[in-house]
Enzyme design. Structure first.
Site, PDB file in Angstrom:
ATOM      1  N   ASN A 153     -40.297 -36.667   6.850  1.00 14.74           N
ATOM      2  CA  ASN A 153     -41.550 -36.305   7.524  1.00 14.74           C
ATOM      3  C   ASN A 153     -41.570 -34.876   8.037  1.00 14.74           C
ATOM      4  OD1 ASN A 153     -39.581 -37.944   9.019  1.00 14.74           O
ATOM      5  ND2 ASN A 153     -40.751 -37.390  10.821  1.00 14.74           N
ATOM      6  N   GLN A 181     -43.957 -41.448   4.253  1.00 17.23           N
ATOM      7  CA  GLN A 181     -44.455 -40.132   3.849  1.00 17.23           C
ATOM      8  C   GLN A 181     -44.667 -40.015   2.348  1.00 17.23           C
ATOM      9  OE1 GLN A 181     -45.510 -37.639   5.773  1.00 17.23           O
ATOM     10  NE2 GLN A 181     -44.949 -38.543   7.730  1.00 17.23           N
ATOM     11  N   SER A 201     -46.988 -46.956   6.684  1.00 18.80           N
ATOM     12  CA  SER A 201     -47.960 -46.965   7.766  1.00 18.80           C
ATOM     13  C   SER A 201     -49.332 -46.538   7.249  1.00 18.80           C
ATOM     14  CB  SER A 201     -47.489 -45.992   8.856  1.00 18.80           C
ATOM     15  OG  SER A 201     -48.458 -45.921   9.868  1.00 18.80           O
ATOM     16  N   THR A 238     -51.821 -63.363  15.669  1.00 20.85           N
ATOM     17  CA  THR A 238     -52.983 -63.535  14.788  1.00 20.85           C
ATOM     18  C   THR A 238     -53.251 -62.224  14.060  1.00 20.85           C
ATOM     19  OG1 THR A 238     -53.869 -65.141  16.321  1.00 20.85           O
ATOM     20  CG2 THR A 238     -55.428 -64.203  14.736  1.00 20.85           C
ATOM     21  N   CYS A 322     -43.819 -37.061  16.134  1.00 22.06           N
ATOM     22  CA  CYS A 322     -43.039 -38.082  16.829  1.00 22.06           C
ATOM     23  C   CYS A 322     -41.965 -37.485  17.730  1.00 22.06           C
ATOM     24  CB  CYS A 322     -42.351 -39.004  15.826  1.00 22.06           C
ATOM     25  SG  CYS A 322     -43.437 -39.508  14.534  1.00 22.06           S
TER      26      CYS A 322
HETATM   27  N1  PMP Z   1     -41.674 -43.161   9.483  1.00 21.60           N
HETATM   28  C1  PMP Z   1     -42.100 -41.952   9.129  1.00 21.60           C
HETATM   29  C2  PMP Z   1     -41.344 -41.202   8.074  1.00 21.60           C
HETATM   30  C3  PMP Z   1     -43.213 -41.393   9.740  1.00 21.60           C
HETATM   31  O1  PMP Z   1     -43.611 -40.176   9.393  1.00 21.60           O
HETATM   32  C4  PMP Z   1     -43.898 -42.143  10.729  1.00 21.60           C
HETATM   33  C5  PMP Z   1     -45.114 -41.589  11.436  1.00 21.60           C
HETATM   34  N2  PMP Z   1     -44.940 -40.325  11.964  1.00 21.60           N
HETATM   35  C6  PMP Z   1     -43.426 -43.415  11.053  1.00 21.60           C
HETATM   36  C7  PMP Z   1     -42.298 -43.886  10.413  1.00 21.60           C
HETATM   37  C8  PMP Z   1     -44.080 -44.252  12.097  1.00 21.60           C
HETATM   38  O2  PMP Z   1     -45.372 -44.666  11.779  1.00 21.60           O
HETATM   39  P1  PMP Z   1     -46.258 -45.372  12.883  1.00 21.60           P
HETATM   40  O3  PMP Z   1     -46.291 -44.454  14.066  1.00 21.60           O
HETATM   41  O4  PMP Z   1     -47.602 -45.533  12.273  1.00 21.60           O
HETATM   42  O5  PMP Z   1     -45.611 -46.650  13.229  1.00 21.60           O
END
Ligand code: PMP
Length: 385
Positions: A153, A181, A201, A238, A322
């Site tokens: 990422n 990604q 995601s 649910t 993140c």
């Molecule tokens: N894995 C990777 C490589 C990501 O880039 C991301 C999002 N930045 C995630 C996991 C997590 O995704 P989410 O926040 O939608 O759970």
């Protein structure tokens, strides 16, 4: 000139209008609980079944192998923690450049985790991976789980999934990949690639935030952390039918023609080279995402640069969304040994599909001005000190 130049698509993407329409239609018309036996429940169940089947088909899986989750953090956690709790003797092999959700989990399970190093392009060292797997197979007493992301990422490097799966299976291990990604840009067939578990995601493919799925190959058992009857007892709660329907639509809409985006990425680099010679492009040049550029400038404060760009309507990240707010330099950039004087001057530019040359011109001109401004300020501060 546009009001906003959104170049942070690796963090999240805007909702596709067709996805929005599916979500709103489903929200307003399908209110049943898919677990109910009556007609209203059955309608919801039908949406769920169709979405599951269509996503499964897209990745070459069976519908029951798809577990809907809230996104890839949950998918990664369920795959790894769920497997390790079910098989308490598991050793996990991973890399030092995984997403924060996996890196944090590995720190928690540190006694059972081994790291295969990456080179300075971000490719996992396959010989070391091989050695680690063999050692666990010959000397270990339990299960082997390998979790290696499909594409990074922060720096966009794409791993050779098939080769990794081959090594893992040679030593009877299970291969999980965080494909969040790569999923938007490459068709992934789990059976052909030998992937045993895959998380993704929706927010990276123009679906809403808060929805995703985990593929778990038939025969792999996980201990759930949400108990309940849904998803065959593997993820209670649910189901969020409108978002699931939206996710299936977003998957159907995926377009893997990345040529023009990739050209724009090259064009961006060539424009940058006109004025700048003191920067590093992180990650691989050969196997990289078509729209994810991590650039490190020497002795520049990446956050200040991102903020200046923001003032001009340009949205980029410093490392990954993140890890923003973390006082430490990115663990990914550290693992690929970005030199100290460059590491804090890193921005990640992740372009949209409809990027144009004019957008790139505006971006590179603005970037150039912002860099001059920042260097000016630094010189001023140095003279003051
Ligand atoms: N894995 C990777 C490589 C990501 O880039 C991301 C999002 N930045 C995630 C996991 C997590 O995704 P989410 O926040 O939608 O759970």
């Amino acid at each position: 000139m546009k009001e906003i130049y959104y170049f942070d698509n690796a963090a999240t993407t805007p909702l596709h209008p067709q996805v929005l329409s599916v979500v709103t239609d489903t929200l307003t018309t399908i209110y049943g609980n898919p677990g109910s036996l009556h007609s209203v429940g059955r309608k919801a169940k039908q949406v769920l079944v169709e979405a599951r089947a269509s996503i499964a088909e897209h990745i070459g899986a069976h519908p029951e192998e798809i577990i809907f989750t809230s996104g890839a953090c949950e998918g990664n956690s369920l795959a790894i923690k769920g497997y390790m709790e079910h098989h308490r003797d598991t050793v996990l092999i991973t890399t030092p450049i995984e997403h924060a959700s996996i890196a944090a989990l590995c720190r928690q399970q540190s006694d059972s985790v081994r790291y295969a190093p990456v080179d300075w392009h971000g490719f996992v060292d396959l010989d070391r991976l091989h050695d680690l797997c063999r050692k666990e197979y010959l000397e270990g007493t339990g299960h082997l789980l390998v979790s290696i992301q499909a594409a990074n990422n922060e720096i966009g490097t794409i791993q050779n999934l098939k080769e990794i799966a081959g090594i893992v299976h040679q030593y009877k291990g299970i291969f999980h990949t965080d494909a969040t990604q790569l999923f938007p840009y490459e068709a992934l067939d789990v059976k052909k690639l030998g992937i045993d578990m895959l998380s993704m995601s929706g927010q990276k493919i123009n679906a809403p935030k808060g929805i995703g799925f985990l593929y778990v190959r038939e025969g792999i058992s996980l201990t759930p952390f949400n108990y309940g009857s849904q998803m065959e007892g593997r993820r209670g709660g649910t189901e969020n039918i409108p978002y699931i329907a939206g996710l299936a639509k977003a998957v159907q809409l995926l377009d893997y023609n990345n040529v023009s985006m990739s050209r724009m990425q090259d064009y961006l680099i060539s424009r940058l080279r006109r004025w700048e010679d003191d920067f590093i492009i992180n990650g691989s040049f050969v196997h990289r995402l078509p729209n994810n550029l991590s650039i490190s400038f020497r002795n520049i404060e990446g956050e200040a640069l991102a903020m200046l760009l923001d003032c001009k309507g340009i949205c980029v990240s410093t490392a990954s969304a993140c890890s923003t707010g973390s006082p430490e330099a990115s663990h990914v950039l550290q693992a690929i040994h970005v030199p100290e004087e460059y590491i804090n001057g890193t921005i990640r530019i992740s372009l949209p599909r409809d990027i144009t040359r004019r957008d790139i011109d505006y971006f590179t001109n603005t970037l150039h001005t912002c860099l001059i401004q920042l260097r000016h300020l630094t010189r001023y501060e140095d003279a003051d000190a």
